[in-house]
Design a protein around this motif. Structure first.
Motif, PDB file in Angstrom:
ATOM      1  N   UNK A 211       0.837  -1.190   0.000  1.00 23.87           N
ATOM      2  CA  UNK A 211       0.000   0.000   0.000  1.00 23.87           C
ATOM      3  C   UNK A 211       0.870   1.239   0.000  1.00 23.87           C
ATOM      4  N   UNK A 212       0.409   2.370  -0.618  1.00 22.66           N
ATOM      5  CA  UNK A 212       1.191   3.600  -0.594  1.00 22.66           C
ATOM      6  C   UNK A 212       1.178   4.185   0.823  1.00 22.66           C
ATOM      7  N   UNK A 213       2.163   4.985   1.188  1.00 26.11           N
ATOM      8  CA  UNK A 213       2.194   5.573   2.541  1.00 26.11           C
ATOM      9  C   UNK A 213       1.057   6.540   2.740  1.00 26.11           C
ATOM     10  N   UNK A 214       0.611   6.678   4.003  1.00 27.31           N
ATOM     11  CA  UNK A 214      -0.487   7.589   4.324  1.00 27.31           C
ATOM     12  C   UNK A 214      -0.018   9.035   4.357  1.00 27.31           C
TER      13      UNK A 214
END
Length: 183
Positions: free
Chosen positions: A176-179
Protein backbone atom coordinates in the motif's frame (compact mmCIF):
# COMPACT_ATOMS: atom_id res chain seq x y z
CA UNK A 1 -99.24 48.09 -8.04
CA UNK A 2 -101.16 44.79 -8.17
CA UNK A 3 -99.90 41.78 -6.15
CA UNK A 4 -98.25 38.97 -8.06
CA UNK A 5 -100.38 36.33 -6.28
CA UNK A 6 -103.81 36.82 -4.76
CA UNK A 7 -104.07 36.82 -0.97
CA UNK A 8 -105.53 33.29 -0.73
CA UNK A 9 -102.73 31.79 -2.81
CA UNK A 10 -100.10 33.42 -0.57
CA UNK A 11 -101.78 31.97 2.54
CA UNK A 12 -101.89 28.48 1.03
CA UNK A 13 -98.20 28.70 0.04
CA UNK A 14 -97.24 29.90 3.55
CA UNK A 15 -99.18 27.07 5.18
CA UNK A 16 -97.64 24.47 2.84
CA UNK A 17 -94.14 25.82 3.59
CA UNK A 18 -94.76 25.68 7.34
CA UNK A 19 -96.02 22.08 7.12
CA UNK A 20 -92.99 21.03 5.04
CA UNK A 21 -90.62 22.56 7.60
CA UNK A 22 -92.39 20.84 10.50
CA UNK A 23 -92.32 17.49 8.68
CA UNK A 24 -88.59 17.90 8.09
CA UNK A 25 -87.95 18.50 11.80
CA UNK A 26 -89.89 15.38 12.73
CA UNK A 27 -87.66 13.21 10.51
CA UNK A 28 -84.62 13.94 12.70
CA UNK A 29 -85.94 12.69 16.03
CA UNK A 30 -83.86 10.48 18.35
CA UNK A 31 -85.14 7.28 16.73
CA UNK A 32 -83.89 8.21 13.29
CA UNK A 33 -81.19 6.14 11.65
CA UNK A 34 -79.18 9.28 10.91
CA UNK A 35 -78.87 10.39 14.53
CA UNK A 36 -78.19 6.91 15.88
CA UNK A 37 -75.49 6.23 13.29
CA UNK A 38 -73.60 9.39 14.21
CA UNK A 39 -72.75 8.94 17.87
CA UNK A 40 -69.77 10.61 19.50
CA UNK A 41 -66.84 8.52 20.70
CA UNK A 42 -67.00 7.79 24.40
CA UNK A 43 -63.82 6.78 26.13
CA UNK A 44 -63.71 3.56 28.09
CA UNK A 45 -63.50 4.28 31.79
CA UNK A 46 -61.84 1.72 34.03
CA UNK A 47 -61.72 2.58 37.71
CA UNK A 48 -60.64 0.63 40.74
CA UNK A 49 -59.08 -2.78 41.26
CA UNK A 50 -60.08 -5.76 39.15
CA UNK A 51 -60.24 -8.77 41.47
CA UNK A 52 -60.50 -12.17 39.83
CA UNK A 53 -62.12 -15.32 41.17
CA UNK A 54 -58.66 -16.89 41.43
CA UNK A 55 -57.51 -14.09 43.73
CA UNK A 56 -60.55 -14.44 46.00
CA UNK A 57 -60.00 -18.21 46.19
CA UNK A 58 -56.38 -17.59 47.27
CA UNK A 59 -57.55 -15.73 50.40
CA UNK A 60 -57.66 -17.68 53.65
CA UNK A 61 -59.05 -16.79 57.02
CA UNK A 62 -56.31 -15.57 59.35
CA UNK A 63 -54.08 -14.06 56.65
CA UNK A 64 -52.17 -10.93 57.70
CA UNK A 65 -53.09 -7.57 56.13
CA UNK A 66 -49.84 -7.54 54.14
CA UNK A 67 -50.61 -10.97 52.71
CA UNK A 68 -54.10 -9.84 51.66
CA UNK A 69 -52.56 -6.74 50.05
CA UNK A 70 -50.13 -8.96 48.13
CA UNK A 71 -52.98 -11.06 46.76
CA UNK A 72 -55.57 -8.36 46.02
CA UNK A 73 -53.51 -5.19 45.73
CA UNK A 74 -54.06 -1.94 47.56
CA UNK A 75 -57.72 -1.43 48.47
CA UNK A 76 -59.59 1.33 46.66
CA UNK A 77 -61.33 2.48 49.84
CA UNK A 78 -60.00 2.43 53.37
CA UNK A 79 -61.79 4.43 56.01
CA UNK A 80 -60.50 5.97 59.20
CA UNK A 81 -63.85 5.15 60.77
CA UNK A 82 -63.84 1.51 59.58
CA UNK A 83 -60.25 0.33 60.04
CA UNK A 84 -61.36 -3.30 60.13
CA UNK A 85 -62.69 -3.15 56.55
CA UNK A 86 -61.13 -2.82 53.08
CA UNK A 87 -63.29 -2.20 50.03
CA UNK A 88 -62.28 -3.21 46.52
CA UNK A 89 -64.51 -1.67 43.86
CA UNK A 90 -64.13 -2.11 40.12
CA UNK A 91 -66.11 -0.14 37.51
CA UNK A 92 -65.93 -0.50 33.74
CA UNK A 93 -67.90 1.82 31.44
CA UNK A 94 -67.77 1.22 27.69
CA UNK A 95 -69.69 2.55 24.74
CA UNK A 96 -72.53 0.27 23.71
CA UNK A 97 -72.17 -2.02 26.75
CA UNK A 98 -73.92 -1.90 30.10
CA UNK A 99 -71.58 -0.57 32.83
CA UNK A 100 -70.04 -3.29 34.98
CA UNK A 101 -69.46 -2.79 38.68
CA UNK A 102 -68.09 -5.34 41.11
CA UNK A 103 -67.51 -4.98 44.85
CA UNK A 104 -65.53 -6.99 47.34
CA UNK A 105 -65.17 -6.21 51.03
CA UNK A 106 -62.53 -7.78 53.24
CA UNK A 107 -63.13 -7.70 57.01
CA UNK A 108 -60.34 -7.97 59.58
CA UNK A 109 -60.11 -8.68 63.30
CA UNK A 110 -56.99 -6.91 64.40
CA UNK A 111 -54.38 -7.63 61.73
CA UNK A 112 -55.79 -10.95 60.52
CA UNK A 113 -58.49 -11.46 57.89
CA UNK A 114 -61.86 -12.58 59.23
CA UNK A 115 -64.14 -12.88 56.18
CA UNK A 116 -64.81 -11.71 52.61
CA UNK A 117 -68.14 -10.47 51.26
CA UNK A 118 -69.10 -9.22 47.85
CA UNK A 119 -70.11 -10.00 44.29
CA UNK A 120 -69.24 -13.19 42.49
CA UNK A 121 -66.04 -12.36 40.65
CA UNK A 122 -65.31 -13.54 37.11
CA UNK A 123 -62.23 -15.58 36.36
CA UNK A 124 -59.45 -13.82 34.49
CA UNK A 125 -60.33 -15.60 31.23
CA UNK A 126 -64.04 -14.71 31.57
CA UNK A 127 -63.14 -11.08 32.18
CA UNK A 128 -60.87 -10.92 29.13
CA UNK A 129 -63.55 -12.57 26.99
CA UNK A 130 -66.09 -9.98 28.17
CA UNK A 131 -63.72 -7.17 27.21
CA UNK A 132 -63.27 -8.48 23.68
CA UNK A 133 -66.95 -8.33 22.70
CA UNK A 134 -66.46 -6.23 19.57
CA UNK A 135 -64.72 -8.95 17.62
CA UNK A 136 -67.03 -11.38 15.96
CA UNK A 137 -66.27 -14.98 16.66
CA UNK A 138 -65.15 -16.35 13.34
CA UNK A 139 -63.53 -19.47 12.11
CA UNK A 140 -59.91 -19.67 13.21
CA UNK A 141 -57.71 -20.37 10.20
CA UNK A 142 -55.70 -23.57 10.11
CA UNK A 143 -52.03 -22.70 10.50
CA UNK A 144 -50.51 -25.98 9.33
CA UNK A 145 -50.18 -27.43 5.83
CA UNK A 146 -50.47 -31.11 5.08
CA UNK A 147 -47.71 -32.95 3.24
CA UNK A 148 -49.89 -33.10 0.13
CA UNK A 149 -50.47 -29.33 0.19
CA UNK A 150 -46.72 -28.75 0.53
CA UNK A 151 -46.01 -31.00 -2.47
CA UNK A 152 -48.67 -29.17 -4.51
CA UNK A 153 -47.12 -25.86 -3.55
CA UNK A 154 -43.63 -27.06 -4.52
CA UNK A 155 -45.00 -28.27 -7.88
CA UNK A 156 -46.51 -24.84 -8.64
CA UNK A 157 -43.31 -23.06 -7.79
CA UNK A 158 -41.16 -21.98 -10.70
CA UNK A 159 -37.53 -22.98 -10.52
CA UNK A 160 -35.30 -20.13 -9.52
CA UNK A 161 -33.32 -18.54 -12.31
CA UNK A 162 -29.59 -19.12 -12.04
CA UNK A 163 -27.74 -16.24 -10.49
CA UNK A 164 -25.76 -14.17 -12.99
CA UNK A 165 -22.08 -14.82 -12.78
CA UNK A 166 -20.00 -11.87 -11.76
CA UNK A 167 -16.40 -11.40 -12.77
CA UNK A 168 -13.92 -12.23 -10.07
CA UNK A 169 -12.68 -9.21 -8.17
CA UNK A 170 -9.09 -8.17 -8.70
CA UNK A 171 -6.79 -9.27 -5.90
CA UNK A 172 -5.90 -6.64 -3.35
CA UNK A 173 -2.46 -5.07 -3.76
CA UNK A 174 0.22 -6.47 -1.49
CA UNK A 175 1.95 -3.11 -0.99
CA UNK A 176 0.00 0.00 0.00
CA UNK A 177 1.19 3.60 -0.59
CA UNK A 178 2.19 5.57 2.54
CA UNK A 179 -0.49 7.59 4.32
CA UNK A 180 1.74 10.61 4.79
CA UNK A 181 3.95 12.25 2.22
CA UNK A 182 7.64 11.80 2.84
CA UNK A 183 9.55 14.95 3.98
Amino acid sequence: MPALFPRQTRLVLAAATALALLAGCGALDAGSRVTTALTPYRIEIVQGNFVSREQVEALQKGMHRDQVRQVLGTPLVTSVFHEERWDYVFTLKRQGVEPQQRRLTVFFQGDSMDRVEGDTMPSESEFVAALDNRRKAGKVPRLEATEEELRTFDGKRKPAAPAPTQPAAAPAPADYPPLETPR
